[in-house]
Enzyme design. Structure first.
Site, PDB file in Angstrom:
ATOM      1  N   ALA A 126      51.628  30.063  32.418  1.00 19.62           N
ATOM      2  CA  ALA A 126      50.502  30.839  32.031  1.00 19.62           C
ATOM      3  C   ALA A 126      49.497  29.837  31.288  1.00 19.62           C
ATOM      4  O   ALA A 126      49.913  29.297  30.212  1.00 19.62           O
ATOM      5  CB  ALA A 126      50.971  32.035  31.142  1.00 19.62           C
ATOM      6  N   GLU A 129      42.942  31.761  31.366  1.00 19.24           N
ATOM      7  CA  GLU A 129      42.567  32.804  30.319  1.00 19.24           C
ATOM      8  C   GLU A 129      41.386  33.402  30.837  1.00 19.24           C
ATOM      9  O   GLU A 129      40.587  32.837  31.900  1.00 19.24           O
ATOM     10  CB  GLU A 129      42.287  32.111  28.835  1.00 19.24           C
ATOM     11  CG  GLU A 129      43.638  31.587  28.329  1.00 19.24           C
ATOM     12  CD  GLU A 129      43.375  30.965  27.051  1.00 19.24           C
ATOM     13  OE1 GLU A 129      42.160  30.906  26.514  1.00 19.24           O
ATOM     14  OE2 GLU A 129      44.239  30.291  26.490  1.00 19.24           O
ATOM     15  N   PRO A 130      41.067  34.529  30.294  1.00 16.64           N
ATOM     16  CA  PRO A 130      39.788  35.184  30.658  1.00 16.64           C
ATOM     17  C   PRO A 130      38.584  34.317  30.846  1.00 16.64           C
ATOM     18  O   PRO A 130      37.591  34.338  31.702  1.00 16.64           O
ATOM     19  CB  PRO A 130      39.599  36.313  29.902  1.00 16.64           C
ATOM     20  CG  PRO A 130      41.040  36.433  29.370  1.00 16.64           C
ATOM     21  CD  PRO A 130      41.703  35.464  29.454  1.00 16.64           C
ATOM     22  N   ALA A 132      38.797  30.757  30.500  1.00 14.34           N
ATOM     23  CA  ALA A 132      39.080  29.343  30.934  1.00 14.34           C
ATOM     24  C   ALA A 132      39.953  29.668  32.413  1.00 14.34           C
ATOM     25  O   ALA A 132      41.144  29.495  32.292  1.00 14.34           O
ATOM     26  CB  ALA A 132      40.105  28.727  29.677  1.00 14.34           C
ATOM     27  N   SER A 134      38.852  27.465  35.927  1.00 15.93           N
ATOM     28  CA  SER A 134      38.688  25.983  36.439  1.00 15.93           C
ATOM     29  C   SER A 134      38.487  25.147  35.249  1.00 15.93           C
ATOM     30  O   SER A 134      39.357  24.059  35.271  1.00 15.93           O
ATOM     31  CB  SER A 134      37.528  26.024  37.278  1.00 15.93           C
ATOM     32  OG  SER A 134      37.637  26.666  38.405  1.00 15.93           O
ATOM     33  N   GLU A 244      52.925  21.233  42.342  1.00 11.51           N
ATOM     34  CA  GLU A 244      52.598  22.637  42.766  1.00 11.51           C
ATOM     35  C   GLU A 244      51.504  22.482  43.969  1.00 11.51           C
ATOM     36  O   GLU A 244      51.694  22.953  44.868  1.00 11.51           O
ATOM     37  CB  GLU A 244      51.943  23.395  41.821  1.00 11.51           C
ATOM     38  CG  GLU A 244      51.541  25.059  42.112  1.00 11.51           C
ATOM     39  CD  GLU A 244      51.209  25.663  41.149  1.00 11.51           C
ATOM     40  OE1 GLU A 244      52.117  26.121  40.315  1.00 11.51           O
ATOM     41  OE2 GLU A 244      50.194  26.167  41.120  1.00 11.51           O
ATOM     42  N   ARG A 270      47.528  39.406  77.258  1.00  9.76           N
ATOM     43  CA  ARG A 270      46.510  40.668  77.324  1.00  9.76           C
ATOM     44  C   ARG A 270      45.518  40.168  78.509  1.00  9.76           C
ATOM     45  O   ARG A 270      45.252  39.042  78.681  1.00  9.76           O
ATOM     46  CB  ARG A 270      45.602  40.292  75.974  1.00  9.76           C
ATOM     47  CG  ARG A 270      44.255  41.126  75.920  1.00  9.76           C
ATOM     48  CD  ARG A 270      44.582  42.572  75.718  1.00  9.76           C
ATOM     49  NE  ARG A 270      43.282  43.340  75.682  1.00  9.76           N
ATOM     50  CZ  ARG A 270      43.185  44.724  76.059  1.00  9.76           C
ATOM     51  NH1 ARG A 270      44.490  45.291  76.004  1.00  9.76           N
ATOM     52  NH2 ARG A 270      41.847  45.135  75.557  1.00  9.76           N
TER      53      ARG A 270
END
Ligand SMILES: Cc1cc2nc3c(=O)[nH]c(=O)nc-3n(C[C@H](O)[C@H](O)[C@H](O)COP(=O)(O)OP(=O)(O)OC[C@H]3O[C@@H](n4cnc5c(N)ncnc54)[C@H](O)[C@@H]3O)c2cc1C
Length: 381
Positions: A126, A129-130, A132, A134, A244, A270
């Site tokens: 975590a 934040e709302p 914070a 980028s 990551e 198809r």
């Protein structure tokens, strides 16, 4: 350079494909519709050894080297369509276990890693934040030191595994007057008083992965639950993002390969205007582009894997890999829907879900714009 997998890695790939067929057969259409996490599938992944793949055996992991880990995740993405479950697993691996392994004290590693590797604990990370996103180091959550404890106050948003995690790596500022030099990481268990899971957010895609908002109101954290030194949050976050961004989309390579195969089969079968649609160059060129994108993305992934295997710095390569795989995954899904015509637009064909899932990858772990910024900054711009 040797791009071949070892016999053991090939065996592992086959074993994973078999495992998914036998053990991860949940109805993803339904799980997606209802936004349900496949906890049983998670436990099966834990029994298989997925939850601690690159973690040393002494901490309960499988001790796979990074290239073997990539091989396993790629196979998982190829065999399973549950991108949400795979995303949850990646969040757990790269943003919770890896920082713990790298920056945790021996006591912290002994205490938490076996639980995370063996499925007893689900991990989250975590920082956002709302206000914070980028600009993540502008975070407002504070950690005030009071005697033998820190007291955390603030709100965290978009926490992957947020509503189901047992353990979070949380970033807060111990001295806002110092700006980002005050940012510090903490290991926080879900039951610590003052931590509240505020709500689960509903998403466009990756709906089988649970995303939550957390609030900290005078949440007391022992000094022994600080991760690394005071003020080392930026270094910990940068390190976590290198891993990551390098590897969170390894599974998407497998997913793109599966979608490509599906398109080839469909274009052969198809018939329109008296021939298979694959004979039309406007269709076959899309498939050729898909293949080129897949192989280019794969090379970027394997290169960053090799760089980390030999212990090299790979921040720029990780950003390039994240950027390229996410954009390729989205384009592959768009092309696949187009090749399938009207049926590609149907929920039951499951390509629209793939597109919804893929779109998130251009945002999480740093948006595509931010990856471009990092790449250009690394070149001195
Ligand atoms: C599915 C999902 C899972 C997530 N999981 C987690 C998690 O586990 N933990 C966690 O902490 N966070 C998580 N996030 C949050 C994610 O990291 C942020 O959403 C992301 O970093 C972008 O921040 P923002 O949403 O505030 O967008 P903003 O930063 O407000 O960006 C809005 C737009 O402006 C652009 N922009 C912003 N700054 C610049 C710039 N300098 N140059 C050019 N363009 C710019 C962005 O690229 C974007 O297009 C997750 C998000 C998603 C969607």
């Amino acid at each position: 350079m040797d791009f071949s997998w070892t016999t053991e890695q090939i065996k592992l790939r086959k074993k994973i494909i078999q495992f998914v067929k036998q053990e991860l057969s949940a109805n993803i259409l339904e799980l997606d519709r209802q936004e349900v996490f496949n906890l049983e599938g998670w436990q099966k992944c834990s029994e298989f050894g997925f939850l601690g793949l690159p973690i040393p055996k002494q901490y309960g992991g499988s001790e796979a080297d990074i290239l073997t880990t990539i091989c396993a995740l790629e196979a998982l993405g190829y065999a399973s369509q549950d991108n949400g479950l795979i995303f949850a697993l990646n969040a757990h691996l790269w943003a919770c276990e890896i920082p713990l392994l790298t920056f945790g004290s021996e006591e912290q590693k002994q205490k938490y890693l076996p639980k995370l590797c063996q499925g007893e604990f689900i991990g989250g990370h975590a920082i956002t934040e709302p206000e914070a996103g980028s600009d993540v180091y502008s975070l407002k959550t504070t950690a005030e030191k009071r005697g033998e404890k820190y007291v955390l106050n603030g709100t965290k948003s978009f926490v992957s595994n947020g509503t189901i995690a047992d353990l979070y790596i949380v970033f807060a500022n111990v001295d806002p007057s110092q700006g980002k030099k005050g940012i510090t990481a903490f290991i926080i268990e879900k039951y610590f008083p003052g931590l509240q899971v505020k709500r689960q957010v509903s998403k466009m895609g990756l709906r089988t992965a649970m995303t939550g908002e957390l609030s900290f109101e005078n949440c007391e954290v022992d000094l022994k639950n600080r991760l690394g030194k005071e003020g080392s949050g930026v270094a910990i976050f940068t390190h976590s993002m290198e891993w990551e961004r390098g590897f969170i989309l390894a599974s998407a390579i497998g997913t793109m390969e599966r979608i490509l195969n599906q398109c080839i089969q469909y274009a052969r079968k198809r018939q329109q205007f008296g021939q298979s649609i694959g004979k039309f160059q406007l269709v076959s060129s899309k498939i050729a582009e898909m293949k080129v994108r897949l192989e280019t993305a794969r090379m970027l992934l394997y290169k960053v894997g090799w760089l980390k295997k030999v212990g090299k710095f790979a921040v720029m390569e990780a950003a390039m890999t994240k950027l390229y795989i996410s954009e390729s995954w989205v384009q592959t899904c768009l092309d696949a829907i187009q090749i399938h015509g009207g049926s590609g637009y149907l929920t039951e064909v499951e390509l629209e879900r793939e597109l919804r899932d893929a779109l998130g990858s251009r945002i999480y772990s740093g948006t595509s714009e931010i990856q471009r910024l990092i790449i250009s900054q690394m070149m001195g711009l």
